[in-house]
Design an enzyme around this catalytic site. Structure first.
Site, PDB file in Angstrom:
ATOM      1  N   SER A 724      42.838  51.631  37.071  1.00  0.00           N
ATOM      2  CA  SER A 724      42.897  50.996  38.387  1.00  0.00           C
ATOM      3  C   SER A 724      42.373  51.942  39.466  1.00  0.00           C
ATOM      4  O   SER A 724      41.198  52.282  39.470  1.00  0.00           O
ATOM      5  CB  SER A 724      44.327  50.535  38.670  1.00  0.00           C
ATOM      6  N   ASP A 798      41.789  39.685  34.741  1.00  0.00           N
ATOM      7  CA  ASP A 798      42.480  40.582  35.678  1.00  0.00           C
ATOM      8  C   ASP A 798      42.841  39.811  36.949  1.00  0.00           C
ATOM      9  O   ASP A 798      41.971  39.315  37.660  1.00  0.00           O
ATOM     10  CB  ASP A 798      41.577  41.769  36.028  1.00  0.00           C
ATOM     11  N   HIS A 832      45.397  42.860  34.158  1.00  0.00           N
ATOM     12  CA  HIS A 832      45.165  44.205  34.703  1.00  0.00           C
ATOM     13  C   HIS A 832      45.642  45.287  33.743  1.00  0.00           C
ATOM     14  O   HIS A 832      44.982  46.307  33.558  1.00  0.00           O
ATOM     15  CB  HIS A 832      45.874  44.329  36.047  1.00  0.00           C
TER      16      HIS A 832
END
Length: 911
Positions: A724, A798, A832
């Site tokens: 991320s 995601d 994610h």
């Protein structure tokens, strides 16, 4: 409960959230194309695009280790549940159809959130007088192979409620049914006699309203067929802002798109509330609605009911839809409406901005049925200067005619919650992000003549000054209040502060006996400093009402070391005898003797930095020489250099290794530099991100210099990676510091900040307010500079605000367009964080291959493609503002990003 560590401890109302690699678990099977990988396989590129792969056995075996159970204690602290879990789920579970509506992903077959984890069994143990555990009573009577969720205790601790789903012939899970178990016998039965009553678990599920009845959100029996999508649209999709409203939002995903989506959202989210007794009696109460929260009063006479309703929005998720909060009697009779808040599309993006109107409506936990809430005085806009900024109000559930809400407290910062004790003591919290200021007020709710006073006033970044949080005790009503403590022959007013104990040597958790009147502290318990890391999980001596006696105190602690996994213990006063109650096996004994050290070093601008250095079992740098090294990190923003340099964590903590953890490569003889601090500092009025690249590179240089200086890392074999915002960091470092790293691994990142124009991470300026910063921070704009090998991995689904899958797609295209050595892996059905066993094993295979090929086998010019000027480019790494602005205007579309991009990996033993 006030807790400092909940590695295996489930909350009393255990609600598994969206499935994560650490929270889920099945015996997943791989496709026929999967095979154990050898190093020789990495040299054969012909099979790189064929099916799912698995990493070498030394990594695979760690990931496949069975998870330990979660724990939950009874309200009377006389029993403990062991909630059993499976290993990683198969991809087939993620592949089930899901509806993406209003920011929520829904499993239509089960009428719940999609991708939910579950328990596989429940074991009950009695806590014996000597604090050891009695034999296990297995909860039984439900179908074999059932998936268990929402495990909760009845207020008197005599029953358990939980939901189950079973696998159907088509492979799908059934809808939820609510079950009840007798705690003494373990015998379970359905709550509802009718097999047609099912739980609606999209939002709220059920709550105990007293010892023998539950209020349940059910799928309405009158619900018709699923809405059909029109074959021919009735018209174009139109959004309008002809009123010129100022609406700035982050790039939310899975929003409603049209009227059909609105109907579908109502279909799945609408519940009928049913009051169900353990004797089988049921009663429908209230109309069907989209109920989002049910909160019984401490005296069980009332229920706070929250719901959302139309008009819906195509711009924001359901948390900002119109919200109604009503007060009902426990039998379903409406008492009054507390508020009906309008659609909140225009909440400013500045940190500490909030919704207008009443918010945080709750019950006072120390009163039978008294409400409190907070109302903003700045219109919800953090940029508006006003005093007070928030006002806290309180009022009885049924006020007398004409009785107005009473002002409890006024705050100049943003309200952050209240810890209640009684009419003489409550703690009110407020904070302000821009200054990192956090305050704790001591108030006397029942004494208007006693002036509030500030108990603690500090910076939230200054972990060394953290005094700890008050320990809470359970009341007979099932609520939690600040625990008052008595001392023999002492009239002082004492509470217990439970702190993490951050010090320059690492965290040393503590309990302080704190005199409310004088402010004096006495340390009554502290973690071992030499070998173990201990922390206080919960107070266990709160069976009776009233003040606790210090010499009868009893707590639950966790205890672990670098090489010994977490176990739980009871500690009782006055002798503080330790009784171990769990004996979980070591999850990865093959790494049982790994080496761990918290190290400190300095950035060239004088900022102190820290990291945790892990070395493989048996490694000796003097005889074995330097190793290939993987650096895995995540940047953070600070307002103070001193705070940025403070030590966080403990050298004695057990290294939890999650399914995608960088620590897995200890089994492949890598040195791992985990979490080196990458502080991005903006002191005073300076914005931290205005010097992001400069500080990022300086921090990385310091970390690399330190592992080389120690002789544990080969200078030409240091890889960088992150997830991320850590992936964003990785790409930037390969662009701006190519001399430091031989390759990079970037998972689920965002690389073009012009696609997040209304803020990202902790940046709350817009693209148009800080154009240069947005462009200079974006590695997409420096794709032409990335010459070192970079592996991009992203979940195809995601839904994290800010990290659309498109970010990796476009970045890969930009890299490929400049001839970079790069690889893009898109994981079907993954979000994610990665969940399915096939996906996780493949991510590990890809990562291991990348590290073997471009780190272990690295030479000084690996990935440079004979571009001998690449390293020298470091000195001239910035293109002109004009060039970057012209690129920025062509890159941008929608905006995204929630306040925090990262979904942190949990330890494998966490829920």
């Amino acid at each position: 409960m006030a807790t400092s560590r909940l590695r295996n401890l489930a909350p009393i109302s255990a609600l598994p959230a969206e499935d994560s690699a650490a929270a889920s678990a099945t015996n997943g099977t791989l496709s026929s194309s999967a095979a154990i990988t050898t190093l020789a396989d990495y040299e054969d590129d012909s099979s790189l695009g064929v099916g799912y792969r698995v990493p070498p056995p030394e990594i695979k075996d760690i990931v496949d280790a069975p998870p330990v159970p979660a724990l939950s204690f009874s309200p009377l602290r006389d029993k403990i549940l062991f909630l059993k879990r499976r290993a990683l789920p198969p991809l087939s579970e993620l592949a089930r159809p899901e509806e993406k509506l209003a920011g929520v992903r829904i499993d239509g077959k089960s009428n719940c959130r999609s991708r939910m984890s579950f328990y596989t069994g429940i074991g009950i143990h009695r806590i014996l007088p000597d604090d050891t555990l009695g034999p296990e009573t297995e909860v039984h009577g439900f179908p074999e192979g059932a998936k268990i969720n929402f495990v909760t205790w009845s207020p008197d601790g005599r029953h358990l409620s939980f939901s189950i789903r079973v696998n159907q012939e088509d492979g799908d899970s059934s809808k939820f049914r609510v079950w009840i178990a007798d705690v003494e016998t373990g015998k379970a039965r359905p709550l509802f006699q009718s097999p047609d009553i099912h739980l609606n678990a999209v939002f709220e599920n059920y709550v105990w309203v007293d010892d023998s009845s539950l209020l349940v959100c059910t799928i309405p029996l009158s619900r018709g067929a699923l809405p059909k999508k029109p074959l021919v649209p009735g018209g174009p999709k139109i959004q309008s802002n002809e009123e010129k409203n100022l609406i700035q939002v982050r790039t939310f995903q899975d929003l409603l798109k049209d009227e059909y989506d609105e109907d579908l959202f109502d279909y799945y989210a609408t519940s009928q509330l049913v009051l169900a007794s353990l004797d089988g009696a049921t009663k429908e109460i209230g109309p069907p609605a989209v109920y989002t929260s049910l909160d019984p009063s401490p005296d069980h006479k009332y229920v706070l009911i929250s719901s959302i309703h139309r008009p819906y929005s195509f711009t924001v998720p359901c948390g900002r839809f119109p919200k109604k909060v009503e007060l009902w009697k426990a039998d379903g009779q409406l008492v009054r409406e507390l508020c009906d808040l309008p659609l909140a599309e225009a909440i400013p993006i500045a940190f500490n901005s909030v919704r207008r109107g009443k918010r945080s409506i709750n019950w006072r936990s120390d009163k039978p049925s008294t409400l409190y809430w907070v109302e903003t005085q700045d219109g919800g806009d953090a940029k508006v200067e006003v005093s007070p900024r928030d006002i806290v109000y309180t009022q009885p559930a049924e006020p007398l005619e004409g009785e107005q809400p009473a002002i409890l407290h006024k705050l100049d910062l943003r309200y952050g919650g209240i810890s209640w004790c009684d009419d003489s003591l409550a703690l009110v919290y407020e904070s302000w992000y821009k200054t990192r200021k956090i305050r704790t007020w001591l108030i006397s709710p029942g004494a208007e003549d006693v002036a509030p006073r500030i108990l603690f006033d500090r910076s939230s970044e200054d972990v060394y000054s953290d005094p700890g949080s008050p320990m809470l005790r359970r009341t007979q009503a099932g609520t939690y209040v600040i625990a008052r403590v008595k001392r023999e022959n002492d009239e002082g007013r004492y509470i217990i502060l439970n702190g993490s104990g951050a010090t320059p040597e690492g965290n040393i958790p503590f309990l302080d006996l704190f005199d409310i009147n004088s402010g004096k502290k006495e340390r009554i318990w502290e973690s071992d400093k030499e070998k173990y890391y201990e922390s206080v999980v919960a107070l266990m001596s709160d069976k009776e009402e009233g003040d606790l006696h210090l010499d009868q105190l009893k707590i639950l602690t966790s205890k672990e070391s670098k090489t010994e996994n977490t176990q739980y213990h009871f500690v009782g006063w006055p002798d503080k005898k330790l009784v171990q109650i769990t004996n979980f096996p070591h999850p990865y004994p093959q790494l049982g003797s790994l080496q761990k050290e918290m190290i400190r070093y300095q950035r060239k601008d004088g900022v102190q930095l820290t990291a945790t250095l892990y070395l493989p079992p048996g490694y000796n740098p003097s005889t074995d020489g330097p190793l290939p090294c993987l650096v895995w990190s995540y940047p953070g923003e600070f307002k103070s250099k001193d705070a940025a340099g403070q030590v966080r964590g403990s050298p004695n903590e057990f290294p939890g290794i999650g399914p995608t953890s960088a620590l897995l490569w200890l089994a492949r003889r890598f040195a791992i530099l985990s979490g080196p601090t990458i502080p991005i500092i903006g002191e005073g009025d300076e914005e931290a991100n205005d010097r992001y690249v400069e500080q990022l590179v300086a921090s990385a240089e310091a970390a690399v210099d330190e592992v080389i200086r120690r002789g544990v890392a080969h200078p030409k074999k240091i890889a960088i990676g992150g997830h991320s915002y850590g992936a964003f960091m990785t790409a930037n470092l390969l662009a701006h510091a190519p001399h430091l790293f031989c390759c990079g691994i970037a998972r689920s990142g965002a690389y073009n900040r012009t696609l997040t124009p209304f803020g990202f991470q902790n940046e709350d300026r817009t693209l148009w307010e800080a154009t240069n910063t947005y462009v200079e921070m974006s590695p997409f704009m420096s794709a032409n500079k990335i010459k070192k090998p970079i592996l991009l991995i992203h979940g195809e689904e995601d839904n994290n605000s800010g990290t659309l899958t498109m970010q990796s797609d476009r970045f890969f295209t930009a890299l490929k367009g400049h001839g970079a050595l790069c690889r893009l892996v898109i994981l079907p059905h993954e979000s994610h964080g990665y969940t399915a066993r096939e996906s996780i094993m493949h991510v590990l295979w890809e990562t291991d291959r990348w590290l073997h090929k471009y780190c272990v086998s690295s030479s000084s010019d690996a990935g440079l493609d004979h571009d001998t000027d690449t390293v020298k480019e470091k000195e001239n790494k910035e293109t002109t503002d004009t060039e970057k602005k012209s690129v920025a205007t062509s890159g941008g579309g929608s905006r995204e990003e929630s306040d925090y991009e990262e979904v942190h990996s949990l330890p494998r033993s966490s829920l």
